[in-house]
Design a protein around this motif. Sequence first.
Motif, PDB file in Angstrom:
ATOM      1  N   ILE A   1      55.608 -24.160 -22.434  1.00 49.42           N
ATOM      2  CA  ILE A   1      56.150 -23.595 -23.666  1.00 49.42           C
ATOM      3  C   ILE A   1      55.310 -22.361 -23.987  1.00 49.42           C
ATOM      4  O   ILE A   1      54.082 -22.416 -23.913  1.00 49.42           O
ATOM      5  N   GLN A   2      55.984 -21.287 -24.337  1.00 48.43           N
ATOM      6  CA  GLN A   2      55.258 -20.045 -24.645  1.00 48.43           C
ATOM      7  C   GLN A   2      55.727 -19.502 -25.995  1.00 48.43           C
ATOM      8  O   GLN A   2      56.928 -19.346 -26.230  1.00 48.43           O
TER       9      GLN A   2
ATOM     10  N   GLY B   1      49.219 -16.622 -21.202  1.00 50.71           N
ATOM     11  CA  GLY B   1      48.520 -16.304 -22.431  1.00 50.71           C
ATOM     12  C   GLY B   1      47.392 -17.287 -22.681  1.00 50.71           C
ATOM     13  O   GLY B   1      46.763 -17.792 -21.744  1.00 50.71           O
ATOM     14  N   ILE B   2      47.140 -17.592 -23.935  1.00 51.99           N
ATOM     15  CA  ILE B   2      46.048 -18.493 -24.326  1.00 51.99           C
ATOM     16  C   ILE B   2      46.585 -19.927 -24.395  1.00 51.99           C
ATOM     17  O   ILE B   2      47.550 -20.208 -25.102  1.00 51.99           O
ATOM     18  N   LEU B   3      45.958 -20.809 -23.640  1.00 58.76           N
ATOM     19  CA  LEU B   3      46.382 -22.207 -23.625  1.00 58.76           C
ATOM     20  C   LEU B   3      45.931 -22.882 -24.912  1.00 58.76           C
ATOM     21  O   LEU B   3      44.748 -22.938 -25.228  1.00 58.76           O
ATOM     22  N   MET B   4      46.888 -23.445 -25.649  1.00 61.16           N
ATOM     23  CA  MET B   4      46.598 -24.070 -26.937  1.00 61.16           C
ATOM     24  C   MET B   4      46.577 -25.591 -26.867  1.00 61.16           C
ATOM     25  O   MET B   4      46.046 -26.246 -27.768  1.00 61.16           O
ATOM     26  N   GLY B   5      47.147 -26.166 -25.851  1.00 59.89           N
ATOM     27  CA  GLY B   5      47.180 -27.615 -25.730  1.00 59.89           C
ATOM     28  C   GLY B   5      48.254 -28.050 -24.758  1.00 59.89           C
ATOM     29  O   GLY B   5      48.984 -27.223 -24.189  1.00 59.89           O
ATOM     30  N   ARG B   6      48.379 -29.370 -24.574  1.00 60.37           N
ATOM     31  CA  ARG B   6      49.365 -29.932 -23.649  1.00 60.37           C
ATOM     32  C   ARG B   6      50.091 -31.115 -24.289  1.00 60.37           C
ATOM     33  O   ARG B   6      49.922 -32.252 -23.851  1.00 60.37           O
ATOM     34  N   PRO B   7      50.883 -30.897 -25.311  1.00 59.58           N
ATOM     35  CA  PRO B   7      51.647 -32.008 -25.877  1.00 59.58           C
ATOM     36  C   PRO B   7      52.673 -32.523 -24.872  1.00 59.58           C
ATOM     37  O   PRO B   7      53.371 -31.736 -24.227  1.00 59.58           O
ATOM     38  N   PHE B   8      52.735 -33.855 -24.716  1.00 56.18           N
ATOM     39  CA  PHE B   8      53.626 -34.498 -23.756  1.00 56.18           C
ATOM     40  C   PHE B   8      53.378 -34.019 -22.328  1.00 56.18           C
ATOM     41  O   PHE B   8      54.275 -34.059 -21.477  1.00 56.18           O
ATOM     42  N   GLY B   9      52.151 -33.540 -22.076  1.00 51.70           N
ATOM     43  CA  GLY B   9      51.796 -33.073 -20.743  1.00 51.70           C
ATOM     44  C   GLY B   9      52.290 -31.680 -20.410  1.00 51.70           C
ATOM     45  O   GLY B   9      52.123 -31.218 -19.277  1.00 51.70           O
ATOM     46  N   VAL B  10      52.893 -30.976 -21.369  1.00 55.88           N
ATOM     47  CA  VAL B  10      53.433 -29.633 -21.130  1.00 55.88           C
ATOM     48  C   VAL B  10      52.493 -28.602 -21.746  1.00 55.88           C
ATOM     49  O   VAL B  10      52.197 -28.672 -22.946  1.00 55.88           O
TER      50      VAL B  10
ATOM     51  N   TYR C   1      51.343 -22.146 -24.443  1.00 58.50           N
ATOM     52  CA  TYR C   1      50.608 -20.882 -24.403  1.00 58.50           C
ATOM     53  C   TYR C   1      51.023 -19.986 -25.570  1.00 58.50           C
ATOM     54  O   TYR C   1      52.184 -19.996 -25.988  1.00 58.50           O
ATOM     55  N   VAL C   2      50.052 -19.222 -26.044  1.00 60.55           N
ATOM     56  CA  VAL C   2      50.330 -18.175 -27.026  1.00 60.55           C
ATOM     57  C   VAL C   2      50.167 -16.837 -26.320  1.00 60.55           C
ATOM     58  O   VAL C   2      49.073 -16.498 -25.860  1.00 60.55           O
ATOM     59  N   ALA C   3      51.265 -16.108 -26.193  1.00 59.60           N
ATOM     60  CA  ALA C   3      51.232 -14.813 -25.519  1.00 59.60           C
ATOM     61  C   ALA C   3      50.508 -13.783 -26.374  1.00 59.60           C
ATOM     62  O   ALA C   3      50.491 -13.891 -27.614  1.00 59.60           O
ATOM     63  N   PRO C   4      49.899 -12.769 -25.751  1.00 60.30           N
ATOM     64  CA  PRO C   4      49.227 -11.722 -26.536  1.00 60.30           C
ATOM     65  C   PRO C   4      50.143 -11.046 -27.549  1.00 60.30           C
ATOM     66  O   PRO C   4      49.683 -10.612 -28.608  1.00 60.30           O
ATOM     67  N   SER C   5      51.440 -10.965 -27.245  1.00 57.00           N
ATOM     68  CA  SER C   5      52.369 -10.321 -28.183  1.00 57.00           C
ATOM     69  C   SER C   5      52.489 -11.092 -29.493  1.00 57.00           C
ATOM     70  O   SER C   5      52.912 -10.524 -30.508  1.00 57.00           O
TER      71      SER C   5
END
Length: 530
Positions: free
Chosen positions: A231-232, A152-161, A164-168
């Motif tokens: 994380i999604q 999905g859309i990458l929102m960031g990498r907290p703690f290196g992880v 993503y926000v899925a289209p749903s």
Amino acid sequence: MDASGGSGQPRSGNDEPAEHSADPTAPATGPTDPPGPEPGPPRPADRAGNGTEGSPGRDGTDEPNSTDEPNSTDDRTSGSTIGTAAAPTPDAESAPGAPAPTEPHHRTPDHRAPDHPTPTRHAAAPEHRSLAHSGIAKGEPPEPRPKEPGGGILMGRPFGVPVYVAPSWFLVAALITWVFGGQLDRVLPELGAARYLVSLFFAVAFYASVLVHELAHTIAAIRFKLPVRRIQLQFFGGVSEIEKEAETPGREFVLAFVGPLLSLVLAGLFYLAMKPVEPGTVPGVLLAGLMVSNLIVAIFNLLPGLPLDGGRMLRAVVWKFSGKPMTGTVAAAWVGRALAVSVLIGLPLLNQSGALGGSGEDMGGMDTVTDALLAAILAAIIWTGAGNSLRMARLREHLPELRARTLTRRAVPVENDTPLSEALRRANAAGARALVVVDADGTPLSLVREAAIVGVPEHRRPWVAVSGLAQELTDGMRVSAELAGEELLDVLRATPATEYLVVEETGEIYGVLSAADVERAFVRAMARPA
């Protein structure tokens, strides 16, 4: 829920090597090579050769059937949701349908051997396929490797992880905005159309709370040195894809419990924030909604059935007392399935009776249909997640069967200036399906790529040197023949490539491992019964 992914194809039958003969007089094309005599076992490659004709090593030619399998890569997932935990698909891609050789004890032939190599004995093998017979020398394209699905859309990498926000998510955000907007219209009618902006803010704030829930799982996993893939945030909440299983039931329990615990903490914080705020205001309504929603997330995820966090906690308890993680998975998965049936039947009945805060007399036909649809969706997610947990546990039982030694293709060493046609002739004579470019001392330099061979027309092959078709070896492309199971998959994931050089502990060349063979092997492992 437990999800394992990976690649690697177990051999059918027992662990004894199944070998094939390589007839040195076999034609360049044809379905099979006739069997040869039966001498002793093959010897390892002699790397101090002069680059002449290669003698046979060990060939792998079992051709198991492939079975489609959804995506998962070796993922162990911990989820939080709006009422349930969404179960991600396993991290394995569907493998190509064509069979691949999967025989043990592959050796690089001694390239100082005479023109007619001694055939090796291969017992109980249906078919022998050389490099030409496998389609590489005929110009047939290699099977494409499946692409990893996007998150999905990458929102960031907290703690290196990556998060993503899925289209749903946008669909459920719109649904929350519409439903909460209707409630605001009854509580704060003076807002007018602005109520939908307030509702959208509530949807974003709620999913931020879900993200905090997932970050709790992620931080615990990092603390226990477990890799987290991503994380999604998706339709019914969020999921943390943890790629390995906890080593002890205690760690498993902690890893599952921290998510609901953080949701309970958030509910308490929103409750405390409500105290100084006037109830009939926008801040008061938002804080009350966030408190209730986080409380629901925590309670629902504590229900003792996979794939919910409570199911992971139950699994850890059964694992502790039985000593077997598989027993814990089976118990928690079946409780999860019973929970799914209970949600399907009980949720609409509870709502109609007014036990969930509504008025049964005021419910219309549309409300009844909506409740039934919501219950069906939640039940389907829980049931599917429980089934995925069982499949992933079964896969983990079979992962140790996936060994680099049994999946490796026999390889022929050739020098840089060897014409492609001559290299293929040597491979066919030796019953090999891979080419390793070596220097004058026999030290491996690069691997000739299957895709590159396909791109060279047959009439041009006598004038094309193998060095122009080879991929230079890097440290990550050297794989120990002793690797197996998750350890093998971790090494392959760390350095993505189409082929890998498999070596013995002594440094001798053992053969070439194709990523396509590994992918098909993983699918077959998934298809095998527990």
